[in-house]
Design an enzyme around this catalytic site. Structure first.
Site, PDB file in Angstrom:
ATOM      1  N   GLY A  11       0.820  -1.146  -0.129  1.00  0.00           N
ATOM      2  CA  GLY A  11      -0.035   0.016   0.106  1.00  0.00           C
ATOM      3  C   GLY A  11       0.849   1.187   0.029  1.00  0.00           C
ATOM      4  N   ARG A  72       1.104  -4.937  -5.865  1.00  0.00           N
ATOM      5  CA  ARG A  72       0.986  -6.315  -5.008  1.00  0.00           C
ATOM      6  C   ARG A  72       1.477  -7.318  -6.212  1.00  0.00           C
ATOM      7  NH1 ARG A  72      -2.664  -2.996  -1.991  1.00  0.00           N
ATOM      8  NH2 ARG A  72      -1.915  -3.013   0.127  1.00  0.00           N
ATOM      9  N   ASP A 103       3.823  -4.529   6.456  1.00  0.00           N
ATOM     10  CA  ASP A 103       4.007  -5.779   6.984  1.00  0.00           C
ATOM     11  C   ASP A 103       4.326  -6.884   5.941  1.00  0.00           C
ATOM     12  OD1 ASP A 103       1.281  -5.410   6.508  1.00  0.00           O
ATOM     13  OD2 ASP A 103       0.972  -6.863   8.530  1.00  0.00           O
ATOM     14  N   GLY A 104       3.350  -6.809   5.218  1.00  0.00           N
ATOM     15  CA  GLY A 104       3.284  -7.969   4.005  1.00  0.00           C
ATOM     16  C   GLY A 104       4.534  -7.759   3.212  1.00  0.00           C
ATOM     17  N   THR A 126       3.242   3.074   6.224  1.00  0.00           N
ATOM     18  CA  THR A 126       1.908   2.614   5.865  1.00  0.00           C
ATOM     19  C   THR A 126       0.964   3.747   6.927  1.00  0.00           C
ATOM     20  OG1 THR A 126       0.164   1.224   6.720  1.00  0.00           O
ATOM     21  CG2 THR A 126       2.306   1.186   7.806  1.00  0.00           C
ATOM     22  N   ASP A 128      -1.614   3.216   8.270  1.00  0.00           N
ATOM     23  CA  ASP A 128      -2.236   2.522   9.511  1.00  0.00           C
ATOM     24  C   ASP A 128      -1.483   2.415  10.777  1.00  0.00           C
ATOM     25  OD1 ASP A 128      -4.261   1.467   7.959  1.00  0.00           O
ATOM     26  OD2 ASP A 128      -3.294  -0.004   7.148  1.00  0.00           O
ATOM     27  N   ASP A 130       0.589   0.509  12.053  1.00  0.00           N
ATOM     28  CA  ASP A 130       0.230  -0.588  12.723  1.00  0.00           C
ATOM     29  C   ASP A 130       1.509  -1.485  13.024  1.00  0.00           C
ATOM     30  OD1 ASP A 130       0.438  -1.310  10.261  1.00  0.00           O
ATOM     31  OD2 ASP A 130      -1.092  -2.667  10.260  1.00  0.00           O
ATOM     32  N   ARG A 163     -27.228  17.658  12.597  1.00  0.00           N
ATOM     33  CA  ARG A 163     -27.273  16.321  11.917  1.00  0.00           C
ATOM     34  C   ARG A 163     -26.137  15.416  12.879  1.00  0.00           C
ATOM     35  NH1 ARG A 163     -27.261  18.121   5.874  1.00  0.00           N
ATOM     36  NH2 ARG A 163     -29.690  17.880   5.424  1.00  0.00           N
ATOM     37  N   ARG A 172      -8.641  -1.359   8.927  1.00  0.00           N
ATOM     38  CA  ARG A 172      -9.278  -2.753   8.997  1.00  0.00           C
ATOM     39  C   ARG A 172      -9.046  -3.407  10.286  1.00  0.00           C
ATOM     40  NH1 ARG A 172      -7.810  -4.651   3.623  1.00  0.00           N
ATOM     41  NH2 ARG A 172      -8.535  -2.681   3.009  1.00  0.00           N
ATOM     42  N   GLU A 188     -18.177  12.808  19.058  1.00  0.00           N
ATOM     43  CA  GLU A 188     -19.111  12.479  20.217  1.00  0.00           C
ATOM     44  C   GLU A 188     -18.961  10.747  20.541  1.00  0.00           C
ATOM     45  OE1 GLU A 188     -19.814  14.744  18.150  1.00  0.00           O
ATOM     46  OE2 GLU A 188     -19.949  16.193  19.644  1.00  0.00           O
ATOM     47  N   ARG A 256      -5.179   8.345   1.671  1.00  0.00           N
ATOM     48  CA  ARG A 256      -3.730   8.208   1.399  1.00  0.00           C
ATOM     49  C   ARG A 256      -3.115   8.988   0.379  1.00  0.00           C
ATOM     50  NH1 ARG A 256      -3.383   1.905  -0.279  1.00  0.00           N
ATOM     51  NH2 ARG A 256      -4.082   0.924   1.519  1.00  0.00           N
TER      52      ARG A 256
HETATM   53  P1  ADP Z   1       1.899  -4.102   2.728  1.00  0.00           P
HETATM   54  O1  ADP Z   1       3.430  -4.103   2.519  1.00  0.00           O
HETATM   55  O2  ADP Z   1       1.485  -2.592   2.376  1.00  0.00           O
HETATM   56  O3  ADP Z   1       1.535  -4.822   3.778  1.00  0.00           O
HETATM   57  P2  ADP Z   1       1.018  -6.334   1.048  1.00  0.00           P
HETATM   58  O4  ADP Z   1       0.516  -7.126   2.242  1.00  0.00           O
HETATM   59  O5  ADP Z   1       0.023  -6.506  -0.226  1.00  0.00           O
HETATM   60  O6  ADP Z   1       1.137  -4.812   1.187  1.00  0.00           O
HETATM   61  O7  ADP Z   1       2.369  -6.893   0.509  1.00  0.00           O
HETATM   62  C1  ADP Z   1       3.165  -6.407  -0.529  1.00  0.00           C
HETATM   63  C2  ADP Z   1       3.707  -7.453  -1.404  1.00  0.00           C
HETATM   64  O8  ADP Z   1       4.708  -8.024  -0.524  1.00  0.00           O
HETATM   65  C3  ADP Z   1       2.912  -8.558  -1.887  1.00  0.00           C
HETATM   66  O9  ADP Z   1       2.218  -8.460  -2.991  1.00  0.00           O
HETATM   67  C4  ADP Z   1       3.799  -9.880  -2.184  1.00  0.00           C
HETATM   68  O10 ADP Z   1       4.437  -9.596  -3.150  1.00  0.00           O
HETATM   69  C5  ADP Z   1       4.763  -9.441  -0.915  1.00  0.00           C
HETATM   70  N1  ADP Z   1       4.442 -10.369   0.222  1.00  0.00           N
HETATM   71  C6  ADP Z   1       3.508 -10.328   1.101  1.00  0.00           C
HETATM   72  N2  ADP Z   1       3.365 -11.193   2.187  1.00  0.00           N
HETATM   73  C7  ADP Z   1       4.366 -12.090   1.587  1.00  0.00           C
HETATM   74  C8  ADP Z   1       4.626 -13.481   2.101  1.00  0.00           C
HETATM   75  N3  ADP Z   1       4.098 -14.180   3.113  1.00  0.00           N
HETATM   76  N4  ADP Z   1       5.573 -14.072   1.445  1.00  0.00           N
HETATM   77  C9  ADP Z   1       6.167 -13.488   0.420  1.00  0.00           C
HETATM   78  N5  ADP Z   1       5.792 -12.391  -0.207  1.00  0.00           N
HETATM   79  C10 ADP Z   1       5.035 -11.789   0.669  1.00  0.00           C
END
Ligand code: ADP
Length: 322
Positions: A11, A72, A103-104, A126, A128, A130, A163, A172, A188, A256
């Site tokens: 993201g 992604r 994190d991904g 990010t 978020d 997080d 309102r 999320r 509120e 974003r």
């Molecule tokens: P973010 O980094 O913002 O959390 P994503 O979770 O979509 O975004 O992860 C970005 C990219 O990182 C994914 O499209 C993928 O290529 C890679 N990725 C995410 N998770 C994994 C995983 N468990 N193993 C290998 N590559 C991953």
């Protein structure tokens, strides 16, 4: 150490460009070359890689999004995909890869490092906020300010008509944006993913709030709250509040984009520099962060496996001030 690889991945968040600029200029300061791939891991697999020098990152510190583009990439989830990526990176004589993302992206980077001995350093970006291992992530402050300014405008029209507004913000799994935006606009009621609120609780809280005041009311709803988001909540409570002119607003992707705040630009500049330093010092599989105003390295595994908790003192404060 001669060449650093660089991607923005996952993201997007405002301030990624400031981090790119910092990585490139800090590398150049240290006599290193930067080779950047477009569209995250996808660009690595496509061998879409170019050298960036100091001039090529002029005039980007104030721009949202990322000049490198982000994406992604499904193929990188497979061992074959990561092997191909490692081969491409090595063919460019890249000695360490810096990954700006969430994190991904860090999970993928950690696997790449373990499977192919490619040193990797993560820079947390990010909206978020997080990621464990840093007090703040790049983009969070901008997203917060964007949401605050937007809801201030909603408050004006809400006040004019007395309102009730349900405003949905991003979040999320974690409620940082909802909590701090909610405090900053004097909400509120604030509904977070961390507190899986039941509809009956919302109805009774809102009834007691509305009994005490005849002015406008704003409920900030994180998209991951147990009520199912602002539209669902509106549907569930409309009969109980039929005499109020209830409106729903989903802030969505405006959170974003936009020009990064000063705080995000400075944070991104500090973390970009820290990532280059960490690579030069031979660290691998670490994320650079700022904890109590100090640069801190933490294992990528921690950042990618553990969501940071919201601050429960701040949550208590929000309830006192509602
Ligand atoms: P973010 O980094 O913002 O959390 P994503 O979770 O979509 O975004 O992860 C970005 C990219 O990182 C994914 O499209 C993928 O290529 C890679 N990725 C995410 N998770 C994994 C995983 N468990 N193993 C290998 N590559 C991953």
């Amino acid at each position: 150490m001669k060449t650093i690889g660089l991607i923005t991945s996952g993201g997007d968040s405002p301030g990624m460009n400031a981090a790119v600029r910092s990585v490139v200029r800090s590398s150049s300061y240290n006599g290193l070359i930067v080779k950047a791939a477009s569209r995250g891991y996808q660009g690595v697999l496509d061998n879409d890689i170019r050298e960036l020098d100091s001039d090529s990152v002029s005039g980007i510190i104030q721009r949202g999004g990322t000049i490198l583009k982000t994406a992604r990439c499904k193929e990188f989830h497979t061992a074959e995909g990561r092997e191909k990526a490692a081969t491409v990176l090595k063919s460019h004589e890249i000695d360490a890869l810096i990954v700006i993302g969430g994190d991904g992206s860090f999970r993928g980077a950690d696997l790449l490092s373990n499977e192919h001995q490619m040193p990797v350093i993560g820079i947390p970006a990010t909206i978020d906020n997080d990621l464990a291992g840093t007090d703040e992530t790049i983009g969070y402050d901008t997203a917060l300010n964007t949401a605050m300014v937007a809801i201030d405008k909603i408050r004006d029209t809400a006040d004019a008509h007395d309102r009730l507004f349900l405003v949905e913000v991003m979040g999320r799994d974690v409620g940082f944006i909802a909590l701090e935006t909610g405090i900053s606009i004097g909400a509120e009621l604030i509904l977070l993913p961390e507190a899986q609120t039941k509809t009956e609780e919302v109805i009774s809280s809102l009834k007691s709030i509305l009994k005490e005041q005849i002015r406008s009311s704003i409920v900030v709803v994180a998209e991951g709250n147990g009520t199912g988001g602002a539209w669902n909540l509106a549907d569930q409570i409309k009969d109980d509040f039929s005499k109020y002119d209830m409106k729903v607003c989903i802030l969505g992707h405006i959170q974003r984009g936009g020009t990064p705040t000063a705080r995000d630009r400075v944070l991104a500049s500090q973390l970009g520099h820290a990532a280059v330093k960490a690579a030069i010092e031979g660290h691998t599989s670490v994320m650079v962060g700022v904890v109590n105003n100090q640069i801190k390295l933490s294992p990528l595994k921690m950042a990618s496996s553990k969501k940071k908790d919201i601050d429960y003192d701040t949550l208590e404060l929000s309830k006192i001030l509602q």
